[in-house]
Scaffold this motif. Structure first.
Motif, PDB file in Angstrom:
ATOM      1  N   SER A   1      51.152  36.806  40.921  1.00 34.08           N
ATOM      2  CA  SER A   1      51.581  35.091  41.082  1.00 34.08           C
ATOM      3  C   SER A   1      52.649  34.973  40.038  1.00 34.08           C
ATOM      4  O   SER A   1      53.747  34.288  40.417  1.00 34.08           O
ATOM      5  CB  SER A   1      50.790  34.184  41.576  1.00 34.08           C
ATOM      6  OG  SER A   1      49.960  33.952  40.359  1.00 34.08           O
ATOM      7  N   ALA A   2      52.229  35.283  38.874  1.00 34.38           N
ATOM      8  CA  ALA A   2      53.159  35.127  37.647  1.00 34.38           C
ATOM      9  C   ALA A   2      54.026  36.207  37.159  1.00 34.38           C
ATOM     10  O   ALA A   2      55.002  36.109  36.485  1.00 34.38           O
ATOM     11  CB  ALA A   2      52.320  34.749  36.445  1.00 34.38           C
TER      12      ALA A   2
ATOM     13  N   ARG B   1      46.234  36.629  39.322  1.00 35.21           N
ATOM     14  CA  ARG B   1      47.060  35.380  38.714  1.00 35.21           C
ATOM     15  C   ARG B   1      48.402  36.103  37.973  1.00 35.21           C
ATOM     16  O   ARG B   1      49.498  35.710  38.004  1.00 35.21           O
ATOM     17  CB  ARG B   1      46.389  35.109  37.425  1.00 35.21           C
ATOM     18  CG  ARG B   1      45.459  33.889  37.805  1.00 35.21           C
ATOM     19  CD  ARG B   1      44.843  33.219  36.492  1.00 35.21           C
ATOM     20  NE  ARG B   1      44.088  33.819  35.704  1.00 35.21           N
ATOM     21  CZ  ARG B   1      42.843  34.337  35.871  1.00 35.21           C
ATOM     22  NH1 ARG B   1      41.998  33.867  36.744  1.00 35.21           N
ATOM     23  NH2 ARG B   1      42.082  35.074  34.925  1.00 35.21           N
ATOM     24  N   ALA B   2      48.197  37.416  37.586  1.00 41.09           N
ATOM     25  CA  ALA B   2      49.370  38.198  36.928  1.00 41.09           C
ATOM     26  C   ALA B   2      50.282  38.389  38.069  1.00 41.09           C
ATOM     27  O   ALA B   2      51.598  38.213  37.774  1.00 41.09           O
ATOM     28  CB  ALA B   2      48.813  39.506  36.466  1.00 41.09           C
TER      29      ALA B   2
ATOM     30  N   ASP C   1      53.573  38.894  36.145  1.00 35.19           N
ATOM     31  CA  ASP C   1      53.216  39.388  34.616  1.00 35.19           C
ATOM     32  C   ASP C   1      52.925  40.906  34.697  1.00 35.19           C
ATOM     33  O   ASP C   1      51.733  41.252  34.706  1.00 35.19           O
ATOM     34  CB  ASP C   1      52.170  38.718  33.920  1.00 35.19           C
ATOM     35  CG  ASP C   1      51.602  38.973  32.751  1.00 35.19           C
ATOM     36  OD1 ASP C   1      52.186  39.681  32.305  1.00 35.19           O
ATOM     37  OD2 ASP C   1      50.905  37.909  32.259  1.00 35.19           O
TER      38      ASP C   1
ATOM     39  N   GLU D   1      40.471  38.684  39.606  1.00 37.36           N
ATOM     40  CA  GLU D   1      41.090  37.256  39.372  1.00 37.36           C
ATOM     41  C   GLU D   1      42.375  37.165  38.652  1.00 37.36           C
ATOM     42  O   GLU D   1      43.213  36.502  38.940  1.00 37.36           O
ATOM     43  CB  GLU D   1      39.865  36.386  38.987  1.00 37.36           C
ATOM     44  CG  GLU D   1      39.041  35.789  40.121  1.00 37.36           C
ATOM     45  CD  GLU D   1      37.713  35.351  39.500  1.00 37.36           C
ATOM     46  OE1 GLU D   1      38.087  34.728  38.336  1.00 37.36           O
ATOM     47  OE2 GLU D   1      36.703  35.310  40.022  1.00 37.36           O
ATOM     48  N   GLU D   2      42.263  37.993  37.551  1.00 35.37           N
ATOM     49  CA  GLU D   2      43.440  38.505  36.748  1.00 35.37           C
ATOM     50  C   GLU D   2      44.411  38.845  37.255  1.00 35.37           C
ATOM     51  O   GLU D   2      45.669  38.587  37.160  1.00 35.37           O
ATOM     52  CB  GLU D   2      42.922  39.311  35.475  1.00 35.37           C
ATOM     53  CG  GLU D   2      41.838  38.550  34.660  1.00 35.37           C
ATOM     54  CD  GLU D   2      41.619  39.323  33.452  1.00 35.37           C
ATOM     55  OE1 GLU D   2      42.327  39.573  32.319  1.00 35.37           O
ATOM     56  OE2 GLU D   2      40.279  39.880  33.370  1.00 35.37           O
TER      57      GLU D   2
ATOM     58  N   THR E   1      44.364  43.352  45.384  1.00 38.74           N
ATOM     59  CA  THR E   1      44.928  42.706  45.961  1.00 38.74           C
ATOM     60  C   THR E   1      45.294  42.780  47.445  1.00 38.74           C
ATOM     61  O   THR E   1      46.083  42.245  48.310  1.00 38.74           O
ATOM     62  CB  THR E   1      46.611  42.295  45.509  1.00 38.74           C
ATOM     63  OG1 THR E   1      47.121  43.728  45.886  1.00 38.74           O
ATOM     64  CG2 THR E   1      46.636  42.176  44.141  1.00 38.74           C
TER      65      THR E   1
END
Length: 137
Positions: A63-64, A60-61, A66, A56-57, A21
């Motif tokens: 931002s969520a 996404r994780a 997760d 990419e995962e 990131t």
């Protein structure tokens, strides 16, 4: 050596996922791909693809928020790195140098830390390789 190697792979996997990131990502991906190219050339392209898919995962994780997915990705890369280093133990120093080079801060694996704790009953154990802040009420 196996426990040290496992600890190093854990720290390296965590560092790698963290670097996914950052602005250092492109350089990091290229460095890891070169490492695999040198040690396991038949897997290098797959690893490069996995690095991009994992990034990419991770994005996404993050931002969520997760944390479970982030933990799974760290474990996945710890496993890849552990297997690579078991097959090529001479690559430990190469990986250490790569992490030192791409990490904005010194890599958490720069100095080995070994901790052991045993608790029973209602005991608590707090261990840290660095800063620790505990707020209990």
């Amino acid at each position: 050596m196996d426990q040290e190697l496992t600890s190093f792979a854990q720290a390296a996997g965590t560092t790698l996922v963290t670097l996914m990131t950052t602005e250092a990502w492109q350089h990091t991906r290229e460095g890891f791909t070169r490492l695999w190219q040198r040690l396991q050339p038949d897997r290098a392209q797959n690893i490069s693809n996995e690095l991009e898919a994992s990034r990419e995962e991770v994005l996404r994780a993050r931002s969520a928020d997760d944390q479970e997915m982030l933990g799974e990705l760290r474990l996945q890369w710890e496993g890849y790195l552990r297997r690579l280093l078991l097959a090529h133990p001479e690559a430990v120093e190469d990986l250490r140098r790569l992490l030192d080079e791409v990490s904005p801060e010194p890599a958490p694996c720069a100095a080995p830390v070994t901790q052991h704790g045993t608790a029973s009953g209602r005991a608590r154990i707090y261990q840290a390789g660095r800063d620790m802040h505990i707020n209990e009420r």
